[in-house]
Write an enzyme that holds these catalytic residues in place. Structure first.
Site, short mmCIF file in Angstrom:
data_model
loop_
_atom_site.label_atom_id
_atom_site.label_comp_id
_atom_site.label_asym_id
_atom_site.label_seq_id
_atom_site.Cartn_x
_atom_site.Cartn_y
_atom_site.Cartn_z
N SER A 116 0.82 -1.22 0.00
CA SER A 116 0.00 0.00 0.00
C SER A 116 0.85 1.26 0.00
O SER A 116 0.33 2.35 -0.26
CB SER A 116 -0.92 0.02 1.23
N HIS A 137 -2.34 -2.83 -6.15
CA HIS A 137 -2.79 -2.56 -4.78
C HIS A 137 -4.30 -2.63 -4.67
O HIS A 137 -5.02 -1.74 -5.12
CB HIS A 137 -2.30 -1.18 -4.32
N GLU A 149 -5.26 0.05 -7.47
CA GLU A 149 -4.22 0.91 -7.99
C GLU A 149 -3.17 0.06 -8.71
O GLU A 149 -2.69 -0.93 -8.16
CB GLU A 149 -3.55 1.70 -6.86
N ASN A 187 -3.62 6.61 -0.50
CA ASN A 187 -2.96 6.79 0.79
C ASN A 187 -2.17 8.08 0.87
O ASN A 187 -1.75 8.49 1.96
CB ASN A 187 -2.06 5.59 1.09
#
Length: 391
Positions: A116, A137, A149, A187
């Site tokens: 991540s 991801h 992702e 993130n």
């Protein structure tokens, strides 16, 4: 294509379920039979729930479970077309894993990480054939969350990212392409949702319940930042923040908070431990928010402009396209609308004015406005329908 998954925890088992549901044979690897048995039970239970809802027939449930083949032997990956790791979020552990398994893979097998926040380029550099390495991801829970992702490394061969995106489309996912920068899209862009909320709390402007109320009732977010941090777990959420902060060379925009660190140190991890920002033990009374709409709008606007600024900065540095940035935040973390769309609705001059006021008040770089945002205001442009990036 046969899919190999390394790690049978919640994420690995979830990805295995997704691939098996899409019709692939899946080799699911872990170190112990007990871990593999737990994963199989979890997959079977999830599929049975779909069967009870009429989304899968009884036969389809059993066929899907049968496509997941547990293993403890890397040699079972020799005929896989894609192998993806979903182990502990530790750079050294992942690098060691890739060094161990690469020799058993076929030359055309794609090798991927579900990390991540770790550098895809650093992971690829471990491999003898880094050109076949890529980040994929998924978000937890993988069977339910649409967004994935896709992150090419510096070494990834041209065209591989598009091949992976096409595969993920057949799995019913919404793939977005991200640069290999810390936090990728979600993130990175989502950090102010947590960080600025904690900052407001630390300053004593209002309490956690009121901030959560403002973001959900006035902003339309599904969960407020404190409820969401408790749900994710502070062991996970704090460490992602810390990782992004370190990876960005200690940029103050991503600075972790002592408040959350103290919860982690105390073992108050959120729902999983029974206590975080809120109490979760049976019978615990939940705090009532202050439903003052003026206070709520102030909280919402302050956090929202910080999120918009982060999305603008990601666009300015071409972390992702505008379309993928909007998809990532709506499909990945269920924001009520894309942040760049929201910025246009609020009016970019209003967003910039708030950021500049915060910067004037605090004189901290965490509040510095994106140069792209400032340029768009100066030239009276918006993020829609398109944005000309700085040369």
């Amino acid at each position: 294509m046969i899919i190999g998954i390394i790690g049978s925890g919640a994420m690995g088992a979830g990805i295995a379920q997704v691939a098996a549901t899409a019709g692939h044979t899946v080799r699911l690897l872990d170190q112990t039979d007990a871990a593999l048995a737990r994963a199989e039970q979890s997959i079977r239970a999830n599929l049975h729930k779909l069967g009870e809802k009429g989304k899968l027939s009884v036969a389809a449930v059993e066929e899907t479970v049968a496509r997941v083949q547990p293993t403890r032997d890397y040699l079972d990956f020799s005929d896989c077309g894609l192998v993806l790791e979903a182990i502990v979020e530790d750079l050294g552990a992942k690098q060691q894993l890739f060094r161990q398994i690469e020799s058993v893979l076929s030359v055309d097998c794609i090798l991927a990480s579900n990390t991540s926040s770790l550098s895809i380029t650093s992971l690829a550099a471990t491999c003898q054939h880094p050109e076949r390495f890529i980040g994929i991801h998924f978000f937890n829970p993988a069977p339910l969350m649409q967004l994935v992702e896709v992150i090419p490394a510096v070494q990834t061969r041209a065209g591989l990212a598009q091949e992976v995106k096409q595969l993920l489309h057949t799995w019913g996912k919404v793939p977005v392409l991200a640069q290999d920068t810390p936090g990728f899209i979600v993130n990175r862009v989502a950090r102010p949702f947590y960080g600025e909320a904690i900052r407001i709390l630390e300053e004593g402007l209002t309490d956690a319940a009121t901030i959560d109320w403002a973001m959900t009732e006035l902003g339309g977010f599904r969960m407020g930042p404190f409820a969401l941090m408790d749900f994710i777990g502070h062991d996970v959420n704090y460490r992602v923040t810390e990782s992004v902060f370190t990876a960005f060379f200690y940029d103050p925009r991503y600075k972790p908070s002592f408040t959350q660190k103290r919860l982690l140190e105390a073992g108050y991890l959120g729902r999983k431990s029974g206590r975080g920002f809120y109490e979760y033990r049976e019978g615990a009374a939940q705090p009532e928010p202050n439903r003052d709409p003026n206070l709520g709008r102030m909280v919402l606007h302050r956090i929202l402009v910080m999120l918009i600024n982060e999305a603008a900065e990601a666009l300015a540095f071409q972390v992702a396209s505008k379309e993928d940035l909007e998809l990532a935040m709506t499909k990945g973390v269920n924001y009520p609308k894309g942040l760049l769309t929201w910025a246009d609705e609020l009016g970019l001059p209003n967003v910039l004015r708030t950021l500049d006021q915060l910067y004037d008040d605090y004189r901290e770089d965490r509040y510095r406005a994106s140069a792209l945002l400032r340029r768009l205001v100066r030239t009276e442009q918006s993020f829609s329908p398109s944005v000309s990036l700085p040369s």
